[in-house]
Design a protein around this motif. Structure first.
Motif: not given
Lengths: 259, 512
Positions: A32, A48-51, A72-78, A81, A219, B133-134, B137, B164-165, B167
């Protein structure tokens, strides 16, 4: 929770590339993982395409008036964060300077996340500053990219000296060569020579590859879009070597799809 | 702690697929990725997780295995699972960290056992923002349950919306859009899978809960209780023989011991020859299951027993553990042979026949059970107070063991017949009794374990590296002896609680 920081005094040596690819590989193995983009330029955040925006900016964050978990922001990868960059991070040193024991501040900010993450990766801006000192105190290991040039090696020696002499509980150091072009004699000589001289330098090297340059267009980490390319394979080899050197364990085992 | 909204799952009819979902959810893109995951629902044999509304899956993916906890209104919690036995997970097999700690606290010494196996084929979709950006999901799941080799029953299709954390707003919008089309969220998949496979989520219970009224004939009450206890034995015996969870054996032995206690305390309900034969048979079952249980307890408590052994000597204990494991395997083989023998079959059939119909013919058969059981509770309590008051610092251990045995009888009387009296009167007495029994239990368990370990001395000494193991064993025995002394020192306080004037008043005022 283990804390790694990609660090070098110099810019443009591959810190962010290492940070995002390590983070993606670690998450893919089930760690994690949290990546904190400390560089006000926000390159990792962009990838990671996050602002690049942190509510309340650096003041509230460092003064602990913001709840880190809420930022925190989740990314596109499980399992991966991101704590995004914010342009206000350019004032990080000033804000840290106004706190008690600034060198311990980053560690204290990360403490509450200890049960939620196995691994935190700090992507540091290029400098030697109060922020760097706080990183040195809070990180378990520094991941130091080196370009195969004489001056780069000199700054590495400076870093080793600084960490050894100035840091109370010095982190482990894993250095590696990036942007290596094996066709160039100088690159070969520096990589082989320095590799022999410093046990901290990893055997795996990151080649100068167009795959890596494409990250800005894609990206995404290179290990997500070109895992079998030369750079993708090199980052995986370097990560595996880092895991072994730092005894991070074989990885919790779950390989999520990093695409 | 990062706050991730819980996933929301909706049931889908056959006509709704990716294209329709894309129409309902602006910004959704179909990933094209399909992932098949085998999931095994886990629970203790007595359904502890189900009772708390929790669902735990072991997910076998392509590359690794993950433990997943689902809880209503909370984001799923996952943790990777290291190599382990395929047919059960004990507390020590669970991963370190929050999830493992929580499950360990819930299951205690029980094992997580496979309940049902499902396969979920999931198609991935995602909702993206303007940066591609996802932000949400989504998976379109097609589950099926495996009921036998090669026999799979399809379960209802579902769409699962995962946050997604960071969002939350986008998640809420997606859930609202799907709610308008699909209605209420679907019930948990685990329930549907268990129902399709014909498995009871509640698991196997060792509870007795026989409805009694004080005016009931004693033989009817006794038969009802003994039948329920015999059911507990029958329900647990397959689990004992399969050796999946040591607690199957524990619960079986408790049921047998309770039956013996009822026979002893209510013996005037039956004719003497019937009592004598049943007591012999039940005692034999208790004896043949004893060594395995003692070694189970010893191995379970081993980590706490070896705590004081210096780290440098820890490895010296390994041969000892291996010896204990071998002893346990041998004891289990003997026990299994006994529990599948003709002698067991005959004894059990005779016991079943005896308790099948009331009309036991003893002098107290027709006496109201409230009167008979109440009288026994008073008598056993009195005898305990008398025996316990006579125990001093110099009393031999046997006196404490004897008191513990009487305590068990009182506890079973209260547990099995206590429903006839107000709970608020019975409960404080049971609490005080439990406190006393805990101390007496520790005292006796430690003594048994010291005896057990001393008995292994010659075998340990004869093994390679035996001298080092013997020295380390000395530390373990020393610790057990220290614990036993601590339990002994605590006895007086616990007994004073148990025999307090308040409890005496309750006993004499309530059960007379």
């Amino acid at each position: 929770m283990r804390v790694l920081a990609t660090y070098n005094i110099k810019g443009g040596v591959g810190k962010t590339s290492a940070a995002v690819n390590f983070a993606a590989l670690a998450a893919g193995q089930g760690y994690r993982t949290l990546l904190w983009d400390l560089d006000p330029q926000g390159s990792a955040t962009y990838l990671f395409r996050v602002k690049p925006k942190v509510r309340g900016g650096v003041h509230k964050l460092i003064e602990r008036r913001s709840d880190v978990a809420e930022l925190l922001k989740g990314t596109d990868i499980e399992h991966l964060d991101l704590l995004p960059a914010d342009f206000s991070y350019r004032h990080m040193d000033l804000v840290l300077g106004a706190t008690k024991r600034p060198e311990a501040r980053l560690g204290r900010l990360l403490e509450p996340l200890g049960r939620d993450y196995d691994l935190v990766i700090l992507d540091c801006p290029p400098s030697i500053s109060l922020l760097s000192e706080s990183v040195f105190e809070s990180a378990d290991a520094l991941i130091v990219p080196l370009i195969p040039a004489t001056l780069s090696v000199r700054t590495f020696e400076q870093l080793l000296r600084f960490v050894e002499e100035q840091v109370v509980d010095p982190p482990e150091i894993v250095a590696f060569f990036s942007m290596v072009d094996r066709r160039k004699r100088l690159h070969r000589e520096v990589v082989d020579g320095v590799g022999h001289r410093y046990p901290q330098v990893a055997t795996a090297v990151i080649p100068a590859a167009s795959d890596v340059e494409r990250m800005g267009v894609e990206r995404r980490p290179v290990v997500a879009y070109a895992p079998s390319g030369p750079a993708g394979r090199a980052y995986r080899a370097l990560w595996d070597e880092t895991v072994e050197r730092l005894a991070l364990g074989p990885g919790p085992g779950h390989r999520a799809d990093p695409h | 702690m990062p706050r991730l909204p819980a996933p929301v799952v909706f049931a889908l009819d056959h006509g709704t697929g990716e294209r329709r979902l894309a129409r309902w959810l602006p910004g959704v893109t179909v990933d094209g990725a399909t992932r098949t995951v085998d999931r095994i629902l886990l629970d203790t044999f007595d359904g502890r997780l189900h009772r708390r509304g929790l669902t735990v899956w072991m997910e076998e993916g392509r590359d690794a295995t993950v433990l997943r906890l689902e809880e209503p209104g909370v984001a799923d919690h996952t943790a990777p699972l290291a190599a382990r036995r395929a047919d059960r997970l004990l507390g020590a097999d669970l991963p370190d960290g929050v999830l493992g700690d929580r499950l360990r606290a819930l299951i205690e010494e029980r094992a997580l056992l496979p309940q049902v196996r499902i396969r979920v084929r999931g198609h991935s979709l995602r909702i993206c923002n303007e940066d591609d950006k996802t932000v949400v999901r989504i998976t379109l799941d097609e589950p099926s349950v495996k009921v036998a080799r090669g026999v799979d029953i399809p379960l209802g299709r579902r769409v699962r919306v995962n946050a997604v954390l960071g969002y939350d707003r986008e998640m809420a919008k997606a859930v609202a859009a799907l709610s308008r089309r699909l209605g209420e969220p679907a019930p948990p998949l685990a329930g549907e899978a268990l129902a399709a496979a014909g498995i009871a989520a509640e698991g196997v219970s060792s509870g007795v809960d026989v409805a009694l009224v004080a005016q009931m004939r004693s033989d009817e009450a006794m038969a009802a209780i003994c039948r329920r206890l015999a059911d507990v034995v029958d329900d647990h015996r397959p689990g004992v023989l399969a050796d999946l969870d040591p607690e199957f054996l524990h619960d079986l032995r408790v049921a047998v011991r309770r039956s013996r206690s009822v026979l002893k305390e209510m013996r005037s309900v039956l004719l003497a020859p019937a009592v004598a034969r049943a007591r012999v048979d039940l005692k034999w079952i208790q004896e043949v299951t004893g060594p395995t249980r003692d070694l189970d307890v010893l191995l379970h408590e081993w980590p706490s027993m070896v705590g004081p052994v210096p780290a440098s000597m820890a490895a010296d204990l390994r041969p000892l553990v291996e010896l204990l494991e071998r002893e346990r395997a041998e004891a289990f083989t003997v026990m299994r042979r006994a529990l599948t023998s003709r002698r067991f079959a005959r004894a059990w059939a005779a016991w079943r026949e005896l308790i099948a119909e009331p009309g036991f013919g003893g002098p107290d058969a027709a006496r109201p059970v409230g009167e008979l059981a109440g009288g026994r509770i008073i008598a056993v309590y009195r005898s305990m107070v008398k025996a316990g008051s006579a125990i001093g610092d110099g009393s031999p251990p046997e006196e404490l063991h004897e008191l513990r045995k009487r305590g068990k009888e009182l506890r079973y009387l209260l547990e099995l017949f206590g429903v006839m009296w107000p709970e608020k009167l019975v409960k404080p007495l049971v609490t005080a009794l439990k406190g006393l029994q805990d101390v007496l239990g520790h005292f006796q368990d430690d003594e048994i374990q010291v005896r057990e370990l001393r008995g292994l001395g010659p075998a340990v000494a004869a093994a390679p590296g035996g001298t080092d193991s013997l020295i380390a064993l000395g530390f373990v025995i020393d610790e057990l002896t220290r614990r036993q002394h601590a339990a002994r020192a605590d006895f007086s306080r616990r007994f004073t609680d148990f025999a307090s004037p308040d409890n005496r008043r309750i006993v004499h005022g309530t059960f007379r």
